[in-house]
Scaffold this active site. Structure first.
Site, PDB file in Angstrom:
ATOM      1  N   ARG A  33       0.735  -4.780 -10.123  1.00  0.00           N
ATOM      2  CA  ARG A  33       0.084  -4.932 -11.428  1.00  0.00           C
ATOM      3  C   ARG A  33      -1.063  -5.925 -11.269  1.00  0.00           C
ATOM      4  O   ARG A  33      -1.008  -6.798 -10.392  1.00  0.00           O
ATOM      5  CB  ARG A  33       1.069  -5.482 -12.454  1.00  0.00           C
ATOM      6  CG  ARG A  33       2.333  -4.654 -12.581  1.00  0.00           C
ATOM      7  CD  ARG A  33       3.001  -4.886 -13.914  1.00  0.00           C
ATOM      8  NE  ARG A  33       4.377  -4.444 -13.899  1.00  0.00           N
ATOM      9  CZ  ARG A  33       4.791  -3.179 -13.886  1.00  0.00           C
ATOM     10  NH1 ARG A  33       3.906  -2.203 -13.863  1.00  0.00           N
ATOM     11  NH2 ARG A  33       6.061  -2.882 -13.878  1.00  0.00           N
ATOM     12  N   ASP A  76      -3.341  13.380   5.965  1.00  0.00           N
ATOM     13  CA  ASP A  76      -3.423  14.820   6.194  1.00  0.00           C
ATOM     14  C   ASP A  76      -4.624  15.432   5.487  1.00  0.00           C
ATOM     15  O   ASP A  76      -4.875  16.630   5.634  1.00  0.00           O
ATOM     16  CB  ASP A  76      -2.129  15.520   5.739  1.00  0.00           C
ATOM     17  CG  ASP A  76      -0.976  15.316   6.713  1.00  0.00           C
ATOM     18  OD1 ASP A  76       0.185  15.558   6.325  1.00  0.00           O
ATOM     19  OD2 ASP A  76      -1.231  14.902   7.856  1.00  0.00           O
ATOM     20  N   HIS A 135      13.895  22.128  10.708  1.00  0.00           N
ATOM     21  CA  HIS A 135      12.776  22.356  11.621  1.00  0.00           C
ATOM     22  C   HIS A 135      12.604  21.177  12.570  1.00  0.00           C
ATOM     23  O   HIS A 135      12.341  21.354  13.759  1.00  0.00           O
ATOM     24  CB  HIS A 135      11.465  22.572  10.841  1.00  0.00           C
ATOM     25  CG  HIS A 135      11.407  23.909  10.167  1.00  0.00           C
ATOM     26  ND1 HIS A 135      10.805  24.116   8.957  1.00  0.00           N
ATOM     27  CD2 HIS A 135      11.903  25.110  10.547  1.00  0.00           C
ATOM     28  CE1 HIS A 135      10.919  25.392   8.618  1.00  0.00           C
ATOM     29  NE2 HIS A 135      11.576  26.014   9.560  1.00  0.00           N
ATOM     30  N   ALA A 152       0.316  -9.741  -0.677  1.00  0.00           N
ATOM     31  CA  ALA A 152       1.245  -9.328   0.360  1.00  0.00           C
ATOM     32  C   ALA A 152       2.465  -8.628  -0.230  1.00  0.00           C
ATOM     33  O   ALA A 152       2.913  -8.964  -1.325  1.00  0.00           O
ATOM     34  CB  ALA A 152       1.693 -10.541   1.168  1.00  0.00           C
ATOM     35  N   ARG A 208      -5.009 -11.001 -12.110  1.00  0.00           N
ATOM     36  CA  ARG A 208      -6.184 -11.513 -12.801  1.00  0.00           C
ATOM     37  C   ARG A 208      -7.439 -10.935 -12.179  1.00  0.00           C
ATOM     38  O   ARG A 208      -7.387 -10.285 -11.143  1.00  0.00           O
ATOM     39  CB  ARG A 208      -6.215 -13.039 -12.767  1.00  0.00           C
ATOM     40  CG  ARG A 208      -6.279 -13.639 -11.375  1.00  0.00           C
ATOM     41  CD  ARG A 208      -6.290 -15.170 -11.491  1.00  0.00           C
ATOM     42  NE  ARG A 208      -6.235 -15.816 -10.199  1.00  0.00           N
ATOM     43  CZ  ARG A 208      -7.296 -16.003  -9.421  1.00  0.00           C
ATOM     44  NH1 ARG A 208      -8.483 -15.579  -9.807  1.00  0.00           N
ATOM     45  NH2 ARG A 208      -7.186 -16.607  -8.254  1.00  0.00           N
TER      46      ARG A 208
END
Lengths: 195, 187
Positions: free
Chosen positions: A183, A81, A117, A163, A186
């Site tokens: 995280r 957006d 809505h 992945a 390496r």
């Protein structure tokens, strides 16, 4: 003059504000089914890039998607957006989601309004304007299948996202990240012939 | 005099009598009932003004599904052998799978028997039981895209489940969770 993609099974056209390099490939206009950008350059696709069938560009009126050169977007989804950028030579695997907004509020009352809505709309689309945080994928980034890149993330040049990761923090350049939340596993040695 | 709300409908044909959709509710997608096998008279009960867009109702023979009002589910797989219960004002993002069953046994010998029973050459054999536990999702829960909710999970009112989460444990009301396995995020 509306532009159709040669041999496209889908009846759609390439929107006028989608600037696709003549040597880039957009396999089917299905990808524009939820493309609603009103920006003059709502989509830019660089030379040699390819958006394969199943890639979906869900872009709101103010959204702007910029894809560099020689990128491969394989059946992935962009929700934008405001701004999503993908640098040259990047590889985005199947079912990856890159989003610069949650399209929902984090308070219950606002969510209830949005659901009311949605039910009243003919197309039943759910998605209210929500805070956007631009996403920047650097050059030569490889994003593994089924991963999610959350709003506001910058992925540094040369990095790899394993992945099925969910990335909510910036990724430094030349790093391998994985996990949910992702995280750093390496660093990648620039000169290495193998990882 | 106000117009009556349209009855709930499925975009791809007649609904079995055991599936009841409240006024203004829409079930869309021709795959919705492809794996619907519930024999219960009240197998599926959905409230009003709910959108089930591209939702798969993969219900086993004694499975039950209850969904409240004003919900929005987009490309969600509902896999049930027992019961999935979803409240009102729940939004569930695309590519999510909610399963109230393990589908297959854990013990290796039973699992092997199940593999035979499921195979094309095992037709007619009884399958060994797999564990199932109902899933309950309370009102006002937001579940991001690409999540997985496994058996027995209860998600409390107002919780927010980040994209990509895999939820295996109860989630307290109002929590914000993320991860595989899902953990509560620090405020």
């Amino acid at each position: 003059m509306p532009r159709r993609i040669p041999n496209d099974w889908h009846p759609g056209v390439i929107p006028d504000n989608a600037h696709v390099h003549e040597r880039a490939l957009v396999e089917t206009a299905l990808c524009f089914e939820s493309f609603r950008s009103e920006h003059a350059r709502g989509l830019e696709v660089g030379e040699g890039s390819a958006l394969y069938t199943g890639t979906m560009l869900d872009v709101g009126p103010r959204g702007r998607v910029r894809i560099g050169a020689c990128c491969m977007l394989n059946r992935m989804r962009i929700v934008c957006d405001e701004s999503v950028e993908i640098g040259d030579f990047s590889l985005i695997s199947w079912s990856v989601v890159i989003m610069d907004t949650y399209r929902t509020a984090f308070d219950v009352e606002s969510r209830r309004c949005a659901l009311r809505h949605a039910a009243a709309r003919a197309d039943r689309r759910l998605g209210e304007p929500a805070p956007c945080r631009p996403v920047r994928i650097g050059r030569n980034v490889w994003i593994g299948f089924d991963s999610c890149i959350l709003p506001g993330v910058t992925v540094g040049d040369g990095s790899i996202v394993g992945a099925r990761s969910v990335v909510r923090d910036d990724v430094p350049p030349l790093s391998i990240v994985a996990g949910n939340p992702a995280r750093v596993i390496r660093a990648i040695r620039e000169e290495a012939g193998h990882a | 005099m106000t117009e009556p709300l349209p009855r709930g409908r499925w975009t791809h044909g007649e609904l079995p009598a055991s599936i009841r959709l409240g006024p203004g509710t829409l079930l869309s997608g021709d795959h919705a009932l492809r794996r619907f096998r519930s024999g219960l008279a009240d197998a599926v009960e959905v409230g009003s003004n709910t959108t089930l867009d591209g939702v798969h109702l993969a219900l086993g023979e004694s499975a039950r599904l209850v969904i409240g009002d004003w919900c929005h589910l987009s490309s969600v797989m509902l896999l049930s052998e027992e019961e999935i219960r979803i409240g009102s004002y729940v939004a569930i993002g695309w590519n999510t799978a909610i399963a109230d069953t393990d589908f297959h046994p854990i013990a290796p010998a039973l699992r092997q028997a199940d593999a035979i029973a499921c195979s094309p050459i095992g037709a007619g054999r009884a399958r060994p039981p797999a564990v199932s536990r109902p899933v309950v999702i309370a009102d006002d829960v937001w579940i991001g895209p690409c999540t997985t909710i496994l058996k027995g999970v209860h998600i409390g009112p107002g919780a927010v489940i980040e994209a990509g989460s895999l939820v295996t444990t109860h989630i307290p009301a109002g929590s914000h969770v993320m991860g595989n396995p899902a953990r509560i995020l620090d405020a």
